[in-house]
Design an enzyme around this catalytic site. Sequence first.
Site, PDB file in Angstrom:
ATOM      1  N   LYS A  95       0.830  -1.208   0.000  1.00  0.00           N
ATOM      2  CA  LYS A  95       0.000   0.000   0.000  1.00  0.00           C
ATOM      3  C   LYS A  95       0.865   1.260   0.000  1.00  0.00           C
ATOM      4  O   LYS A  95       1.909   1.315   0.668  1.00  0.00           O
ATOM      5  CB  LYS A  95      -0.910  -0.042   1.229  1.00  0.00           C
ATOM      6  CG  LYS A  95      -1.964   1.045   1.324  1.00  0.00           C
ATOM      7  CD  LYS A  95      -2.842   0.758   2.534  1.00  0.00           C
ATOM      8  CE  LYS A  95      -3.806   1.880   2.842  1.00  0.00           C
ATOM      9  NZ  LYS A  95      -4.658   1.560   4.020  1.00  0.00           N
ATOM     10  N   SER A  99      -9.332   2.259   3.515  1.00  0.00           N
ATOM     11  CA  SER A  99      -8.386   2.961   2.674  1.00  0.00           C
ATOM     12  C   SER A  99      -7.532   2.034   1.810  1.00  0.00           C
ATOM     13  O   SER A  99      -6.882   2.491   0.875  1.00  0.00           O
ATOM     14  CB  SER A  99      -7.487   3.852   3.528  1.00  0.00           C
ATOM     15  OG  SER A  99      -6.667   3.102   4.403  1.00  0.00           O
ATOM     16  N   SER A 122      -9.751   0.053   7.633  1.00  0.00           N
ATOM     17  CA  SER A 122      -9.190   0.125   6.289  1.00  0.00           C
ATOM     18  C   SER A 122      -8.688  -1.191   5.720  1.00  0.00           C
ATOM     19  O   SER A 122      -8.322  -1.246   4.548  1.00  0.00           O
ATOM     20  CB  SER A 122      -8.048   1.154   6.251  1.00  0.00           C
ATOM     21  OG  SER A 122      -8.546   2.438   6.506  1.00  0.00           O
TER      22      SER A 122
END
Length: 481
Positions: free
Chosen positions: A87, A162, A186
């Site tokens: 990420k 997220s 997330s």
Amino acid sequence: MNQPASTRFHCFRNDAMADNDATALAERIRTGEVSAQEVTAAAIERARLAAPVINGVVAERYQPALTQSQRPGAQTGPFAGVPTYIKDNTDVEGLPTGHGSQAVTPRVAKRTSPFAEQMLSQGYICLGKSTLPEFGFNASTEPAQGNPTRNPWNLDYSCGASSGGAAALVAAGVVPIAHANDGGGSIRIPAACCGLVGLKPTRGRVVDNDAARDLPVNIISDGVVTRSVRDTAGFLAHAESWFKNRKLPAIGHVHGPSGRQLRIGLVLDSINGHPTDPETRQTVEQTARYLEKLGHIVEPMDVPVASSFPEDFALYWGMLAFGVKARGKKLYHPDFDKTRVDGLTNGLDRMFRHQFWRLPAAIWRLKRSWHDYQRHMNDYDAVLTPVLGHTTPPLGHLNPDVPFDTLFERLTRYVSFTPLANATGAPAIALPMGESSQHLPISVQFMGRHGDERTLLEIAYALEANHPWPILNQATWATQA
């Protein structure tokens, strides 16, 4: 009525990856059935097919990954040769980190962050960085400028956030496993939107990344999103062999359900006053019936936290946005430009400034939530809840350009169950157990006692075996080769 095929996308193909999960793919590489080079090349081809459609990759290292896959002995570990993404709020040496924000000029990292190092030690080959909303604050991966990351189940809908890019890439079949992290849901939210397994570990189970270490209440945990329970269990077992927190009970490698009868609490509505929508409620209630047929006791319970929790967590959320704007030059780079943050970050910052005087008491109560939760869990092995307050919204519903008051109201209705595990530090897992009228996954959440990921994985294995969830267009992937 069936969903039009044009609104879905996947890139499962008759190539070296097939529709294998990470565990199966690692075994095929280990036995020589396929090579790491063949698998890496297949993943890169899939990524290139997916890029213009789902927009889940923000930076790639395809040629270095191919070179790495060709070196004899370069991949060691239980998942040697399996492709993945990290990420884009987590540093990987040689790749830029942009945090999803126009305020940050991405800079090439000079070192790999602690968690990425822990994860990549398992032998994965990193193909690049996955997308996220600005600083991970939103629950949909939609930048104020540029294209959104789309949900492969329906390209007109949100993929969550997220860790939205990670979830979209795994659901679409680009890779079988990808890094995610979770400061308010997330990992679990995008897993729920994209029909994946998403486990937020107990606080301290894996190594902390830099962002977590300075927080007054550490709400951030790193992990992965996967298409199978065994991939999540395998990742966690091998992460534990790399770093073992001796303050937590060991998990070990969980290989299936247990024969224990469990007492599971049931929570259908959040304490924020917004009722759960009917389709989500129906999925949770159906899951409770499945559990009872498996011999477990499921009974309603009170929400295991003080009624002030939603307001306290919202204020803490605002504090994070205030900190980003106030300390961005120190946190990210001297050229950080706070005038370029999006509407959500600005709105959260303003909200915090109007209420900052409440912060000390809110932090005290958030810290206290660990004890409240632990006390409530004395009589339960796990708690079953929705992941989200309603089904996955279309793109635009949570866009950061929506006026802040409207956007904040929408977010509090939607993200109403996941933050509790972040504040308390408890483990929690999202599992896809239903389908909405829009043919999108609906997921449930199980929260466990501190340090008891094992029970959550055992429940997940049992549900996966008795009520298996679909993989996106799994029945038709071979026809698209």
